[in-house]
Design a protein around this motif. Structure first.
Motif, PDB file in Angstrom:
ATOM      1  N   ARG A 168       0.859  -1.176   0.048  1.00  0.00           N
ATOM      2  CA  ARG A 168      -0.153   0.026  -0.100  1.00  0.00           C
ATOM      3  C   ARG A 168       0.823   1.334  -0.029  1.00  0.00           C
ATOM      4  O   ARG A 168       1.959   1.238   0.920  1.00  0.00           O
ATOM      5  N   LEU A 170       1.389   5.427   0.403  1.00  0.00           N
ATOM      6  CA  LEU A 170       1.092   6.560   0.744  1.00  0.00           C
ATOM      7  C   LEU A 170       2.019   7.669   0.460  1.00  0.00           C
ATOM      8  O   LEU A 170       3.407   7.170   0.217  1.00  0.00           O
ATOM      9  N   LYS A 182      -4.214   8.740  -8.575  1.00  0.00           N
ATOM     10  CA  LYS A 182      -5.296   8.086  -9.114  1.00  0.00           C
ATOM     11  C   LYS A 182      -5.260   6.996  -9.984  1.00  0.00           C
ATOM     12  O   LYS A 182      -5.676   5.628  -9.552  1.00  0.00           O
ATOM     13  N   GLU A 187      -2.098   6.849  -2.386  1.00  0.00           N
ATOM     14  CA  GLU A 187      -3.015   7.656  -1.381  1.00  0.00           C
ATOM     15  C   GLU A 187      -2.313   8.978  -1.066  1.00  0.00           C
ATOM     16  O   GLU A 187      -1.311   8.712  -0.644  1.00  0.00           O
ATOM     17  N   VAL A 189      -1.761  11.973   1.241  1.00  0.00           N
ATOM     18  CA  VAL A 189      -2.135  12.294   2.736  1.00  0.00           C
ATOM     19  C   VAL A 189      -1.171  13.339   3.015  1.00  0.00           C
ATOM     20  O   VAL A 189      -0.143  13.747   2.376  1.00  0.00           O
TER      21      VAL A 189
END
Length: 321
Positions: A168, A170, A182, A187, A189
């Motif tokens: 994952r 970030l 996207k 992600e 943040v």
């Protein structure tokens, strides 16, 4: 009088097609990499220097002012925090770098460092070569959270590789590429969230005073005790004292460091004896492929300047107004 190209980069003009292209053009090529001298030895050639290709030795205002024939300053790499762009602009000298050329090389080193940290590869290598047989239960990369601080060319390349490994991802960036994020499942943040949630935090921001101690004691305190911090940016981005304190008190699992405030660094600092830190000598961009890409881009920009063109990668375009 021929064109004189001076470089303070140990790598420029050494690999691939670059040496041949320099030779074909008949340029006088001078390498100044004497680290015992502040300018690497450039002072001996400043009167004749037409182009300066910069490595890690700074291109100072004094150096720029004392080179009457200087037509362009080019970074054999990306970061230009060691080039006095204001001084060059005052003399209407274009400053250029080689964006994107080292992105894959640095990203691959970051991936390699993650595996080295997660599986304690350097430590286990020493155990075996020292005659021991101490095994260590490490962790896997897949399923972990990768935090990318700085989503530029390098950060994007690393993010794609992290996603390919099943991580994952970030990312934090003052001006994030939302479309890229996207498309690739990244992600976006805030920095504090990257630090708090990530298992591996990899730094890919510019150096300089604006990012000095971007990661200090307060920021490290946000990280998991099982997390790793990796600095592939500039030495000043991380507060080394705060990092060592966190490692020594088991508030952070480990770190990978490729950039230092002073290079070579003072190895008397206790962080250099910490068993959970992996060190490399500012070698993120040191692959044959990346060095060749940088050199070819530098040559193309020198040729553009000699042809009276405005190079696309000029960092001080105001000189052309």
């Amino acid at each position: 009088m021929g064109i004189v190209v001076v470089t303070t980069s140990p790598g420029f003009g050494t690999v691939g097609r670059v040496p041949g292209k320099i030779s074909e053009r008949g340029w006088e090529f001078i390498r100044c990499i004497d680290t015992s001298r502040p300018d690497g030895g450039v002072a001996e050639y400043r009167e004749r220097m037409d182009f300066l290709v910069v490595g890690l030795i700074p291109a100072t205002a004094e150096m720029i002012a004392s080179a009457p024939r200087l037509k362009g300053i080019l970074k054999h790499g990306v970061g230009v925090d060691n080039i006095d762009i204001a001084a060059a602009t005052a003399r209407r000298i274009p400053v250029l770098n080689a964006p994107g050329t080292n992105a894959n090389a640095v990203a691959e080193l970051a991936i390699g460092s993650m595996f080295s940290l997660a599986r304690r590869i350097p430590m286990l290598h020493r155990v075996v070569t020292d005659g021991g047989w101490q095994r260590h239960v490490g962790s896997e990369i897949e399923g972990k959270v990768l935090g990318v601080v700085g989503l530029g060319n390098i950060g994007k390349t690393l993010a794609r590789k992290g996603r390919a490994l099943g991580m994952r991802v970030l990312a934090s960036d003052p001006y994030p590429d939302v479309d890229f994020a996207k498309e690739h499942g990244v992600e976006i943040v805030e920095l504090r969230d990257v630090l708090a949630q990530s298992d591996f935090v990899s730094l890919h921001v510019f150096g300089g005073k604006d990012n000095a101690h971007l990661i200090g004691a307060e920021e490290i305190a946000l990280m998991k005790k099982t997390a790793y911090l990796m600095n592939f940016a500039r030495g000043e981005v991380v507060d080394t004292e705060a990092l060592y304190d966190a490692l020594a008190n088991d508030r952070l699992m480990g770190a990978a460091i490729d950039a230092y405030v002073q290079e070579p660094p003072d190895r008397a600092h206790p962080i250099f004896s910490h068993p959970r830190v992996v060190f490399t000598p500012h070698s993120g961009a040191d692959t044959t492929e990346a060095v060749e890409r940088m050199g070819l881009m530098n040559i193309a920009d020198i040729e553009a300047i000699l042809d009276g063109q405005r190079p696309a990668r000029v960092l001080n375009p105001e000189i052309y107004r």
